[in-house]
Design an enzyme around this catalytic site. Structure first.
Site, mmCIF file in Angstrom:
data_model
loop_
_atom_site.group_PDB
_atom_site.id
_atom_site.type_symbol
_atom_site.label_atom_id
_atom_site.label_comp_id
_atom_site.label_asym_id
_atom_site.label_seq_id
_atom_site.Cartn_x
_atom_site.Cartn_y
_atom_site.Cartn_z
ATOM 1 N N HIS A 1 43.938 32.552 40.601
ATOM 2 C CA HIS A 1 44.208 33.151 39.195
ATOM 3 C C HIS A 1 45.314 33.996 39.128
ATOM 4 C CE1 HIS A 1 42.093 36.437 40.916
ATOM 5 N NE2 HIS A 1 42.607 37.353 39.879
ATOM 6 N N ASP B 1 46.502 37.296 36.976
ATOM 7 C CA ASP B 1 45.883 38.219 36.228
ATOM 8 C C ASP B 1 46.264 38.367 34.693
ATOM 9 O OD1 ASP B 1 44.534 39.272 38.471
ATOM 10 O OD2 ASP B 1 46.216 40.897 38.736
ATOM 11 N N HIS C 1 46.601 34.559 42.756
ATOM 12 C CA HIS C 1 46.006 35.074 44.100
ATOM 13 C C HIS C 1 44.389 35.002 44.045
ATOM 14 C CE1 HIS C 1 46.141 38.327 40.905
ATOM 15 N NE2 HIS C 1 45.014 38.668 41.441
ATOM 16 N N ARG D 1 43.823 49.942 42.452
ATOM 17 C CA ARG D 1 44.565 48.973 41.875
ATOM 18 C C ARG D 1 45.547 49.640 40.775
ATOM 19 N NH1 ARG D 1 42.962 43.857 38.961
ATOM 20 N NH2 ARG D 1 43.234 45.445 36.953
#
Length: 263
Positions: A106, A108, A240, A255
């Site tokens: 996918h 993000d 990723h 993150r």
């Protein structure tokens, strides 16, 4: 040529389709370091910082070299609602694999009107074995399509999102990167659902073919984490995949999500 800091990190390209390793990261990030790292980010799409051991303050400082930071997507209070938000201004999302495992290719938040430009991950706790992350090169995915297929997808718009779990938005199937000027495929298996103006059968077949083409191993790089590693990626030209092969072992990351500064 970018200016060079007196304490300049070393950037070593990886032999795969994308990615570079950054070592010798200085304690403070001046303008020369920012320029060098931004240039490397545009060249290599994913930067890996082995054993950087970024605490939350340095995670924010490093991420801020590349844009404005948020824990998750603006306007979506329920996004990652089971996770913990940290930082003085809520810049950091703690990703605990006990509560969330996204083992699918996918890009993000492509269901948002303005998806993030990138993200910076810092590994806090990782399995002794397994739990790698892979990235793929969406420039290469586009450039290696046959000319007839490139001509077709150049004119298409793709619908992203899975309501009611997410919002829904339409983007060009191929985008031009605002910095590099390169063309990149901008569809992904995780969030893209169909193409405007196509039947369900047509959309399903074309989307499957494009995703299968993009996800070929020769378009990818794979990182095996150790505690303290960090990774930065450009969300506009990569996908990723977090590999879910570590059973009940703990896997916790911090993150920051990066958004382009206002024009």
């Amino acid at each position: 040529m970018s200016p060079v800091s007196p304490v300049s990190p070393t950037i070593t390209p990886m032999p795969q389709a994308l990615g570079a390793v950054v070592t010798g990261l200085p304690e403070t990030f001046d303008g020369a370091v920012a320029a060098q790292l931004n240039d490397a980010w545009m060249r290599h799409q994913v930067l890996f910082f082995p054993q950087a051991h970024l605490d939350d303050e340095r995670l924010i400082a490093l991420g801020s070299l590349f844009g404005n930071l948020a824990a998750t997507s603006p306007g979506r209070a329920d996004d990652h609602r089971q996770q913990t938000v940290l930082g003085a201004h809520g810049e950091i999302l703690e990703i605990d694999a006990d509560r969330e495992r996204a083992n699918a290719w996918h890009t993000d938040v492509t269901w948002a009107e303005t998806p993030p430009t990138g993200a910076l991950l810092s590994m806090r706790t990782c399995p002794e074995r397994g739990g790698d992350t892979m990235w793929l090169d969406q420039y290469r995915a586009y450039e290696t399509l046959s000319e007839p297929v490139r001509t077709l997808v150049d004119g298409l718009r793709a619908v992203h999102g899975r309501p009611p779990s997410t919002g829904e938005h339409t983007h060009p199937a191929v985008i031009t990167h605002p910095v590099t000027g390169r063309r990149a495929l901008f569809v992904n298996r995780g969030w893209t659902t169909r193409f405007e103006g196509m039947s369900s059968i047509e959309s399903t077949g074309l989307l499957r073919m494009l995703c299968d083409h993009a996800e070929r191993p020769e378009n990818t790089v794979r990182w095996t984490w150790t505690p303290g590693d960090a990774a930065l990626w450009d969300n506009r030209c990569t996908q990723h995949y977090a590999v879910n092969d570590y059973g009940t072992a703990k896997r916790v990351l911090h993150r920051v999500t990066i958004f382009a500064p206002a024009a």
